[in-house]
Scaffold this motif. Structure first.
Motif, mmCIF file in Angstrom:
data_model
loop_
_atom_site.group_PDB
_atom_site.id
_atom_site.type_symbol
_atom_site.label_atom_id
_atom_site.label_comp_id
_atom_site.label_asym_id
_atom_site.label_seq_id
_atom_site.Cartn_x
_atom_site.Cartn_y
_atom_site.Cartn_z
ATOM 1 N N CYS A 86 0.844 -1.197 0.000
ATOM 2 C CA CYS A 86 0.000 0.000 0.000
ATOM 3 C C CYS A 86 0.879 1.246 0.000
ATOM 4 N N ALA A 87 1.923 1.233 0.801
ATOM 5 C CA ALA A 87 2.849 2.367 0.879
ATOM 6 C C ALA A 87 3.512 2.618 -0.468
ATOM 7 N N TYR A 88 3.912 1.553 -1.134
ATOM 8 C CA TYR A 88 4.573 1.671 -2.438
ATOM 9 C C TYR A 88 3.656 2.355 -3.450
ATOM 10 N N PHE A 89 2.421 1.899 -3.539
ATOM 11 C CA PHE A 89 1.496 2.479 -4.519
ATOM 12 C C PHE A 89 1.097 3.903 -4.140
ATOM 13 N N CYS A 90 0.791 4.127 -2.882
ATOM 14 C CA CYS A 90 0.359 5.468 -2.458
ATOM 15 C C CYS A 90 1.465 6.502 -2.633
ATOM 16 N N ALA A 91 2.689 6.104 -2.446
ATOM 17 C CA ALA A 91 3.814 7.029 -2.593
ATOM 18 C C ALA A 91 3.976 7.482 -4.036
ATOM 19 N N HIS A 92 3.423 6.732 -4.975
ATOM 20 C CA HIS A 92 3.551 7.091 -6.390
ATOM 21 C C HIS A 92 2.361 7.886 -6.914
#
Length: 161
Positions: free
Chosen positions: A29-35
């Motif tokens: 989730c962190a990976y996608f939200c950071a983008h």
């Protein structure tokens, strides 16, 4: 080796005003939200996962804004540190020049906040070398909610010497 392309996900988010991401590992989730950088992203998580998710998102996007919940139901009894972090988060969101990633909990979203105009009015920005009117300063601090004391021993107090 797993190749995580964010493009299909980003394309999907461009077509929708709001999306719900659920049942995903916090790091994914962190990976996608950071983008997600084209609009503000409000990431609501449980209080149990907030700290872990904050660290995961911060790894991918160090500009994350955390909006924590108060530590008590009565805002007058809440930690001055938490109130300061919440107020600063609101001011950072308001003044942001680009979309921000905001992490919070449902509890934090349900708690009252000061109006942004009140926060801006009660902010004092001092710079090194700046000249200030020493006669008006105590009145300004009192209006902002500070308490005058002979000896400062807590946040929210000031003393004049």
């Amino acid at each position: 080796m797993l190749n995580l392309s964010t493009q299909p996900f980003l394309d999907f988010t461009q077509k929708h005003d709001a999306i719900l991401i659920d049942e995903v590992f916090p790091s994914m989730c962190a990976y996608f939200c950071a983008h997600l950088t084209t609009q503000h992203v409000l990431l609501v998580t449980s209080e149990k996962q907030e700290n872990e998710l904050f660290q995961d998102v911060q790894f991918f996007n160090p500009n994350i804004i955390e909006f924590p919940a108060l530590d008590t139901l009565d805002p007058k009894l809440a930690s001055k540190d938490l109130i300061g972090v919440r107020n600063q988060a609101l001011l950072n969101i308001k003044s942001a020049k680009k979309p921000q990633l905001i992490l919070t909990t449902l509890n934090a979203l349900c708690q009252k906040v000061e109006a942004i105009d009140t926060l801006e009015k009660n902010s004092l920005h001092l710079k090194v070398g700046q000249t200030i009117d020493f006669e008006k300063l105590p009145h300004q601090l009192l209006e902002m909610g500070y308490q005058r004391a002979n000896l400062v021993n807590d946040k929210g107090q000031f003393a004049m010497r």
